[in-house]
Design a protein around this motif. Structure first.
Motif, PDB file in Angstrom:
ATOM      1  N   GLN A 106       8.578 -19.794  -3.199  1.00 29.57           N
ATOM      2  CA  GLN A 106       8.656 -20.235  -1.815  1.00 29.57           C
ATOM      3  C   GLN A 106       9.210 -19.091  -0.982  1.00 29.57           C
ATOM      4  OE1 GLN A 106       7.741 -23.240  -0.302  1.00 29.57           O
ATOM      5  NE2 GLN A 106       8.219 -22.151   1.607  1.00 29.57           N
ATOM      6  N   MET A 107       8.460 -18.683   0.009  1.00 27.47           N
ATOM      7  CA  MET A 107       8.857 -17.539   0.837  1.00 27.47           C
ATOM      8  C   MET A 107       9.039 -18.010   2.271  1.00 27.47           C
ATOM      9  SD  MET A 107       6.335 -14.610  -0.751  1.00 27.47           S
ATOM     10  CE  MET A 107       4.870 -15.304   0.000  1.00 27.47           C
ATOM     11  N   ASN A 108      10.247 -17.915   2.770  1.00 28.94           N
ATOM     12  CA  ASN A 108      10.575 -18.317   4.138  1.00 28.94           C
ATOM     13  C   ASN A 108      10.999 -17.101   4.965  1.00 28.94           C
ATOM     14  OD1 ASN A 108      10.174 -21.030   3.374  1.00 28.94           O
ATOM     15  ND2 ASN A 108      12.328 -21.261   2.797  1.00 28.94           N
ATOM     16  N   ASP A 109      10.959 -17.277   6.263  1.00 30.53           N
ATOM     17  CA  ASP A 109      11.384 -16.217   7.186  1.00 30.53           C
ATOM     18  C   ASP A 109      10.725 -14.889   6.819  1.00 30.53           C
ATOM     19  OD1 ASP A 109      14.532 -14.597   8.115  1.00 30.53           O
ATOM     20  OD2 ASP A 109      12.706 -14.966   9.268  1.00 30.53           O
ATOM     21  N   LEU A 110       9.426 -14.935   6.671  1.00 32.76           N
ATOM     22  CA  LEU A 110       8.697 -13.739   6.231  1.00 32.76           C
ATOM     23  C   LEU A 110       8.749 -12.639   7.273  1.00 32.76           C
ATOM     24  CD1 LEU A 110       5.785 -15.565   4.461  1.00 32.76           C
ATOM     25  CD2 LEU A 110       7.196 -13.792   3.409  1.00 32.76           C
ATOM     26  N   LYS A 111       8.799 -11.416   6.795  1.00 28.16           N
ATOM     27  CA  LYS A 111       8.892 -10.233   7.641  1.00 28.16           C
ATOM     28  C   LYS A 111       7.687  -9.332   7.371  1.00 28.16           C
ATOM     29  CE  LYS A 111      13.908 -10.396   6.971  1.00 28.16           C
ATOM     30  NZ  LYS A 111      14.238 -10.999   8.280  1.00 28.16           N
ATOM     31  N   PRO A 112       7.327  -8.487   8.320  1.00 26.18           N
ATOM     32  CA  PRO A 112       6.185  -7.576   8.085  1.00 26.18           C
ATOM     33  C   PRO A 112       6.357  -6.742   6.811  1.00 26.18           C
ATOM     34  CG  PRO A 112       6.752  -7.581  10.401  1.00 26.18           C
ATOM     35  CD  PRO A 112       7.806  -8.401   9.709  1.00 26.18           C
ATOM     36  N   GLU A 113       7.581  -6.395   6.472  1.00 27.22           N
ATOM     37  CA  GLU A 113       7.806  -5.596   5.263  1.00 27.22           C
ATOM     38  C   GLU A 113       7.591  -6.379   3.977  1.00 27.22           C
ATOM     39  OE1 GLU A 113       9.879  -5.954   7.891  1.00 27.22           O
ATOM     40  OE2 GLU A 113      11.989  -6.092   7.249  1.00 27.22           O
ATOM     41  N   ASP A 114       7.350  -7.675   4.077  1.00 26.04           N
ATOM     42  CA  ASP A 114       7.003  -8.472   2.899  1.00 26.04           C
ATOM     43  C   ASP A 114       5.513  -8.385   2.586  1.00 26.04           C
ATOM     44  OD1 ASP A 114       9.278 -10.957   4.103  1.00 26.04           O
ATOM     45  OD2 ASP A 114       9.625  -9.545   2.456  1.00 26.04           O
ATOM     46  N   THR A 115       4.741  -7.746   3.443  1.00 30.25           N
ATOM     47  CA  THR A 115       3.309  -7.602   3.220  1.00 30.25           C
ATOM     48  C   THR A 115       3.045  -6.818   1.947  1.00 30.25           C
ATOM     49  OG1 THR A 115       2.771  -7.712   5.575  1.00 30.25           O
ATOM     50  CG2 THR A 115       1.183  -6.602   4.144  1.00 30.25           C
ATOM     51  N   ALA A 116       2.282  -7.406   1.040  1.00 33.03           N
ATOM     52  CA  ALA A 116       2.008  -6.780  -0.251  1.00 33.03           C
ATOM     53  C   ALA A 116       1.068  -7.687  -1.037  1.00 33.03           C
ATOM     54  CB  ALA A 116       3.302  -6.580  -1.043  1.00 33.03           C
ATOM     55  N   VAL A 117       0.584  -7.160  -2.149  1.00 28.39           N
ATOM     56  CA  VAL A 117      -0.073  -7.999  -3.153  1.00 28.39           C
ATOM     57  C   VAL A 117       1.024  -8.500  -4.093  1.00 28.39           C
ATOM     58  CG1 VAL A 117      -1.750  -8.123  -5.016  1.00 28.39           C
ATOM     59  CG2 VAL A 117      -2.225  -6.708  -3.002  1.00 28.39           C
ATOM     60  N   PRO A 156       0.829  -1.218   0.000  1.00 26.58           N
ATOM     61  CA  PRO A 156       0.000   0.000   0.000  1.00 26.58           C
ATOM     62  C   PRO A 156       0.858   1.260   0.000  1.00 26.58           C
ATOM     63  CG  PRO A 156      -0.849  -1.588   1.568  1.00 26.58           C
ATOM     64  CD  PRO A 156       0.456  -2.133   1.081  1.00 26.58           C
ATOM     65  N   GLY A 157       0.551   2.154  -0.908  1.00 29.52           N
ATOM     66  CA  GLY A 157       1.264   3.430  -0.967  1.00 29.52           C
ATOM     67  C   GLY A 157       2.644   3.368  -1.590  1.00 29.52           C
ATOM     68  N   LYS A 158       3.008   2.189  -2.094  1.00 25.98           N
ATOM     69  CA  LYS A 158       4.344   2.033  -2.692  1.00 25.98           C
ATOM     70  C   LYS A 158       4.218   1.592  -4.141  1.00 25.98           C
ATOM     71  CE  LYS A 158       6.895   0.970   1.524  1.00 25.98           C
ATOM     72  NZ  LYS A 158       7.876   0.048   2.173  1.00 25.98           N
ATOM     73  N   GLU A 159       5.293   1.805  -4.879  1.00 27.47           N
ATOM     74  CA  GLU A 159       5.319   1.357  -6.267  1.00 27.47           C
ATOM     75  C   GLU A 159       5.545  -0.148  -6.333  1.00 27.47           C
ATOM     76  OE1 GLU A 159       7.013   5.422  -8.423  1.00 27.47           O
ATOM     77  OE2 GLU A 159       8.117   3.540  -8.573  1.00 27.47           O
ATOM     78  N   ARG A 160       5.105  -0.729  -7.431  1.00 28.21           N
ATOM     79  CA  ARG A 160       5.344  -2.148  -7.639  1.00 28.21           C
ATOM     80  C   ARG A 160       6.846  -2.392  -7.810  1.00 28.21           C
ATOM     81  NH1 ARG A 160       1.874  -4.178 -12.288  1.00 28.21           N
ATOM     82  NH2 ARG A 160       3.395  -3.002 -13.528  1.00 28.21           N
ATOM     83  N   GLU A 161       7.326  -3.469  -7.220  1.00 26.68           N
ATOM     84  CA  GLU A 161       8.740  -3.794  -7.318  1.00 26.68           C
ATOM     85  C   GLU A 161       8.928  -5.248  -7.740  1.00 26.68           C
ATOM     86  OE1 GLU A 161      10.935  -3.771  -3.645  1.00 26.68           O
ATOM     87  OE2 GLU A 161       9.336  -4.750  -2.523  1.00 26.68           O
TER      88      GLU A 161
END
Length: 120
Positions: free
Chosen positions: A82-93, A41-46
């Motif tokens: 496969q996404m491991n050790d997820l962090k809050p900053e990984d929250t996105a669509v 949210p509020g950020k550009e697609r990366e």
């Protein structure tokens, strides 16, 4: 009908894991690279990761290196993240995209996205 459909997103606690899938229909992934992108949210697609169709080489954003693994199963016409050790900053669509041949950012097809939320 040409389609890319992502699945596997959801809510996970920090440190947890998810595996996203990207299923293709109407075309074969044999000749396409698959890129995973995300937009918070509020950020550009990366760009997050990409796997080439020519030699299977992979690329990762620095922020996900050593935590995420991209793969492609041409027999199933499906790619995975496969996404491991997820962090809050990984929250996105998270979106997958099909690029002809190699990972040059020239997208032919986009998926509709799947939400990943990392929160305790």
């Amino acid at each position: 009908q040409v389609q890319l459909v992502e699945s596997g997103g959801g809510l996970v606690q920090p440190g947890g894991s998810l595996r996203l899938s990207c299923a293709a229909s109407g075309f074969t992934l044999d000749y396409y690279a698959i890129g995973w992108f995300r937009q918070a949210p509020g950020k550009e697609r990366e760009g997050v990761s990409c796997i080439s169709s020519t030699d299977g080489s992979t690329e990762y954003a620095d922020s996900v290196k050593d935590r995420f693994t991209i793969s492609k199963d041409n027999a199933k016409n499906t790619a995975y993240l496969q996404m491991n050790d997820l962090k809050p900053e990984d929250t996105a669509v998270y979106y997958c995209a099909a690029e002809p041949g190699t990972c040059l950012g020239e997208v032919d097809y986009w998926g509709q996205g799947t939400q990943v939320t990392v929160s305790s």
